[in-house]
Design an enzyme around this catalytic site. Structure first.
Site, PDB file in Angstrom:
ATOM      1  N   GLY A 237      -5.428 -24.806 -68.538  1.00  0.00           N
ATOM      2  CA  GLY A 237      -5.411 -26.239 -68.787  1.00  0.00           C
ATOM      3  C   GLY A 237      -5.591 -27.068 -67.541  1.00  0.00           C
ATOM      4  O   GLY A 237      -5.915 -26.558 -66.455  1.00  0.00           O
ATOM      5  N   ASP A 238      -5.359 -28.381 -67.675  1.00  0.00           N
ATOM      6  CA  ASP A 238      -5.529 -29.311 -66.558  1.00  0.00           C
ATOM      7  C   ASP A 238      -4.585 -28.988 -65.402  1.00  0.00           C
ATOM      8  O   ASP A 238      -4.965 -29.080 -64.238  1.00  0.00           O
ATOM      9  CB  ASP A 238      -5.288 -30.744 -67.038  1.00  0.00           C
ATOM     10  CG  ASP A 238      -6.319 -31.191 -68.068  1.00  0.00           C
ATOM     11  OD1 ASP A 238      -7.445 -30.659 -68.036  1.00  0.00           O
ATOM     12  OD2 ASP A 238      -6.002 -32.061 -68.899  1.00  0.00           O
TER      13      ASP A 238
END
Length: 623
Positions: A237-238
């Site tokens: 993810g980010d």
């Protein structure tokens, strides 16, 4: 999901010679295309094209007293650009499936069938989804010919053309976060790994074992070794990408600390004076409102992430090898496997592992702004100890930080923990006293006029705001307006700055949240993002100051964020400022900062944007 484009077989003619005119070469053969039939396949400088051959049986026939009239169709040519092809492979043997109409004709009229053993060369490409142009779907075109040498020749010619495609990666460093999102990081990588194998890309895969593992690898990797890779890919993810980005930039990005107003620096006291440098002392003119603290020398570069540990000995030896930033060759890729995946959505337009993998293997490129965030003090009573962090999408305080901090207690819930934590934080409705200063830019000067005039201007601007939005898309004119750097050997990236126009504006009060959006941050919960017209590489961030307000109004603001086409910024308690730099000082009880989904405690910090500091394997979302 794969689309079978078809297989081709050659007819009686096996045309192997290339027609050469000047520097351009053209190759043509009659082959069979799976699920289509016999076609004439042509290779030229741009790609492949094929056209279905007319059948000798199309004159119509009669069988058992039934007349079969052929369907009159227009001859069309299908084209496939080399820029859309990522691999070609040779298969020995196998059957060819022709079109249904051809099979029926053979059944009734006894014509020769091509359903026999033959050789194939398979072209791997993609098609854009009709309903979602940003979603790319794997497409396979299988061509068949009885002569193995013909198939081998076609494969070699296509590979020769693919090797000339500029910017395609050959060696990649891949980090896989096994617990990202719904703990499906490994499964996501296993899904896209065959794409990299077909494209003959060498991948060094590292499955992380603990928090900070990817950061440690990036910081301890020497510049010489890093230069052997074309990029680094994050399967997660980010927040995971943020960890890799910080490991990459920490020891390689040499640049001044963010600018700050004079009173901000004065508040740091003597502990910060050794880090302060007035650029006017070396140049012409004096600017009393700002100063540039210099990045400490390498001997003092144990700032930020020091708790994660690094290989200092290897780095000291590696200092002799220059690593320029921005580095146009080294790019980052993200295979989405997180809870939000806002960066992927903003840079490819789709939250889809296959689409992201195709952007990577095809060597797409988009530049990305990065914010340098410097914590000067952790608490009001702590010493001045500057700590550098970087953020690519968002930095948020108050509500945004509280949600991340609260969600950490419920990681077992997966992505649903954000909804649960968000509800709890919303009900508490906490506000924080702080002072925010930001650099004024031309577009923000309307905020410095008297309140009454500003209110009238705001009402008038709301009527035209949507129609004037310039959304960041593929080949964005805003991001490409000016060259970010004059050459690959230019000096380190510098933030937007026009000293003669510099002016610091301030906002002080009780804030529910303070946010800095470096990109639009589109995601499934906010389809237009926090700021719909934020850009990937324009050198600015969007400062969002949400002042204390009644519960109902704040709920209205949040519902506007969650609605496509909403107006979350059109409230009196919302301040929106486009700026290249800002400072923040907490004046009371404290929250925590959220940097791309990672927690960062700071009582006093400053931040600035570096335009196009890194490149991604992406092209931007389609219209």
């Amino acid at each position: 999901m794969e689309i079978n484009g078809g297989v081709c077989n050659s007819g009686d003619k096996s045309q192997r010679e290339a027609e050469v005119e000047g520097e351009a070469s053209s190759l043509s053969s009659n082959v069979l295309l799976n699920h289509t039939g016999e076609v004439t396949l042509t290779l030229n400088s741009d790609g492949l094209s094929w056209e279905a051959l007319d059948s000798s049986d199309n004159c119509g026939s009669t069988c058992l007293g039934i007349e079969f009239v052929p369907k009159i169709t227009t001859k069309t040519t299908t084209e496939l650009q080399f820029s859309d092809i990522y691999a070609v492979e040779l298969i020995h043997g196998g059957m060819i499936q022709e079109s249904i109409s051809t099979s029926a004709r053979e059944c009734f009229f006894g014509t020769d069938s091509h359903d026999s053993e033959m050789n194939h060369f398979i072209v791997h490409s993609f098609q854009k989804s009709m309903s979602q142009p940003c979603l790319w779907v794997l497409a396979v075109y299988t061509f068949g010919h009885k002569d193995l040498q013909t198939c081998q020749m076609w494969m070699n010619k296509i590979n020769d053309s693919l090797n000339k495609e500029f910017g395609r990666p050959k060696n990649l460093l891949v980090f896989v976060h096994p617990m990202s999102g719904k703990a499906n990081g490994l499964r996501t990588w296993e899904t896209v790994a065959p794409i990299f194998s077909r494209a003959k890309i060498n991948t060094k895969v590292i499955v992380t074992q603990r928090a900070g593992h990817a950061f440690d690898v990036m910081t301890s990797t020497t510049n010489e070794e890093l230069n052997s890779y074309d990029g680094a890919v994050a399967v997660g993810g980010d927040g995971f990408f943020n960890e890799i980005l910080n490991g990459y930039l920490r020891s390689r990005h040499k640049a001044p600390f963010p600018p700050a107003p004079s009173d901000f620096l004065d508040a740091l006291g003597n502990d910060g004076s050794s880090l302060v440098h007035d650029p006017a002392g070396a140049g012409s003119g004096t600017h009393n409102e700002e100063s540039y603290p210099l990045l400490p020398s390498l001997a003092h570069n144990e700032l930020g992430f020091s708790h994660l540990g690094t290989n200092n000995s290897s780095r000291s030896i590696d200092q002799e090898i220059e690593y320029p930033l921005p580095n146009q060759r080294f790019r980052f890729g993200i295979i989405p496997a997180g809870s939000t995946d806002a960066i992927v959505i903003c840079t490819t337009g789709a939250r889809d592992p296959i689409t992201s993998a195709l952007h990577i293997v095809l060597g797409k490129r988009v530049c990305l702004d990065v914010a340098q965030v410097v914590r000067w003090k952790t608490t009001s009573s702590s010493k001045v100890e500057p700590c550098v962090r970087y953020a690519a999408s968002f930095a948020g305080y108050g509500f945004y930080g509280d949600v991340i901090a609260e969600s950490e207690k419920y990681r077992w819930m997966g992505p649903k923990r954000y909804d649960y934590a968000g509800t709890k934080v919303f009900l508490k409705h906490r506000s924080y006293e702080a002072e925010v200063a930001y650099l004024e830019v031309e577009s923000d000067k309307n905020n410095s006029i008297p309140d009454a005039s500003r209110m009238f201007d705001k009402v008038r601007s709301l009527k035209r705001k949507k129609s004037e939005r310039i959304i960041c898309r593929v080949n964005c004119n805003v991001c490409n307006t000016k060259p970010v750097y004059s050459s690959a050997r230019s000096s380190p990236a510098k933030p937007y700055m026009r000293p003669q126009e510099t002016r610091w504006l301030k906002s002080k009060g009780q804030f529910l949240s303070v946010g800095a959006a470096i990109m639009s941050n589109r995601n499934e919960r906010a389809p237009d993002g926090l700021v719909a017209d934020a850009h990937l590489s324009d050198g600015f961030l969007h400062l969002l100051l949400i002042k204390d307000c009644p519960h109902a109004l704040y709920l209205w603001h949040l519902t506007q964020l969650a609605r496509k086409g909403g107006n979350p910024l059109n409230f009196d308690f919302v301040e929106h400022h486009k700026t290249p730099a800002f400072t923040f000082t907490s004046l009371g009880k404290e929250s925590v900062w959220n940097l791309d989904g990672e927690l960062f405690e700071a009582h006093k910090l400053s931040a600035q944007v570096f335009r196009g500091l890194v490149c991604l394997f992406a092209s931007g979302p389609e219209v």
